[in-house]
Write an enzyme that holds these catalytic residues in place. Structure first.
Site, PDB file in Angstrom:
ATOM      1  N   LYS A  52       0.802  -1.206   0.000  1.00 38.61           N
ATOM      2  CA  LYS A  52       0.000   0.000   0.000  1.00 38.61           C
ATOM      3  C   LYS A  52       0.846   1.272   0.000  1.00 38.61           C
ATOM      4  CE  LYS A  52      -4.272  -1.344  -0.348  1.00 38.61           C
ATOM      5  NZ  LYS A  52      -5.341  -1.022   0.581  1.00 38.61           N
ATOM      6  N   ARG A  92      -5.091  -9.479   3.044  1.00 40.48           N
ATOM      7  CA  ARG A  92      -5.068  -9.506   1.573  1.00 40.48           C
ATOM      8  C   ARG A  92      -3.640  -9.243   1.109  1.00 40.48           C
ATOM      9  NH1 ARG A  92      -5.819  -6.098  -2.905  1.00 40.48           N
ATOM     10  NH2 ARG A  92      -7.209  -6.913  -4.531  1.00 40.48           N
TER      11      ARG A  92
END
Length: 303
Positions: free
Chosen positions: A228, A262
């Site tokens: 991210k 995830r």
């Protein structure tokens, strides 16, 4: 802290979450993914990747036909269905995988569930309540994610939240109420705090630092932390160079009782979790545990 035990209903399945961390492997059917767009452009390449993720330890495969990358128009429904459905059929059918589909479009969700998916991963924050209707009718599990931005809209405002964690909790509580009002059982809901979605890196970091507060909502937590932006901002690294930072975020999430993670790099995550569990005495290392000769040395290296 230990993860609270929860049951998650996903069509005919009842998943028991909390005894150990679950890994959700990412299989992109979109050519413009921020981290691997174009690397797996054919159906066969996507199926091969999925098989590798399962072999590496993925419990769930998350299929996406539209990237969350911002500043681009939405993919048409028919195009997204054409990307997603053949892949879901192969993963659920040939590989016997538990499949989640990353979509916010009710028509895509309906087609994906008919093809064998069991979870809908909605990154819009239930912007279209009809998506809840689809899950209520089919019994599918639904991921409720926090975001204040429309799909593919970039929202970065350092003044947006007074208390980012409290406001995320209020939003998710409201979405739980909306979903149950549309006919879903609470046992069908999985919560995602939405790292990076309508959040600056600093806001995401504060939210994840306080993620244990989200257990007050009474549903299992999905942590979509892999590669991210907040990791890139901290480390100065591009998406495929963020593995070490991702594993640090994984460690933090496990420590604070999250349930599902995830991940793009499932093999590395599974190795990390195995070593961590052994050292924490959550997994017993038998007396006969030994290193085989085949992997004692790197045979490819020069002496």
């Amino acid at each position: 802290m230990s993860a609270p035990l929860h049951h998650l209903r996903a069509c005919e399945l009842t998943l028991e979450l909390g005894a150990r961390p679950w890994l959700m492997g990412v299989v992109n059917a979109s050519p413009d993914s921020f981290s691997d767009g174009g690397r797996y452009s054919s159906l066969e390449a996507q199926v091969q990747l999925a098989g590798e993720l399962l072999a590496a330890g993925a419990d769930i495969l998350d299929v996406g036909g539209e990237s969350a990358s911002t500043g681009r128009p939405a993919v048409e429904v028919d195009e997204e269905i054409s990307r997603v459905v053949p892949l879901v059929e192969r993963l659920a059918g040939d590989l016997g995988a538990l499949v989640s589909v990353d979509t916010y479009k009710p028509a895509v969700a309906r087609a994906a569930l008919a093809a064998g998916a069991r979870i809908i991963n909605d990154v819009s924050g239930l912007r279209d309540p009809e998506l809840a209707d689809v899950c209520a009718e089919t019994g599918a599990a639904l991921v409720l994610m926090h975001t204040l931005a429309a799909p593919r809209e970039r929202m970065q405002d350092a003044e947006l939240y007074d208390d980012v964690t409290g406001e995320v909790m209020s939003f998710l509580r409201e979405r739980i109420e909306l979903a149950t009002a549309r006919g879903l059982a609470r046992e069908q809901l999985l919560l995602d705090p939405g790292p990076d979605f309508a959040k600056t890196p600093a806001q995401t970091i504060r939210l994840l630092a306080e993620v244990g507060r989200l257990h007050e909502l009474g549903r299992p937590l999905l942590m979509a932390i892999s590669r991210k932006d907040f990791i890139g901002a901290l480390t100065g690294r591009a998406p495929r160079e963020r593995l070490a930072g991702t594993l640090a975020a994984l460690a933090h999430g496990v420590q604070h009782g999250a349930h599902v993670f995830r991940m793009h790099d499932v093999a590395a995550a599974a190795d990390f979790l195995a070593v961590r569990a052994a050292l924490a005495r959550e997994m017993e290392a038998g007396r006969d545990l030994a290193l085989t000769d085949e992997i004692r040395y790197d045979r490819s290296a020069s002496d």
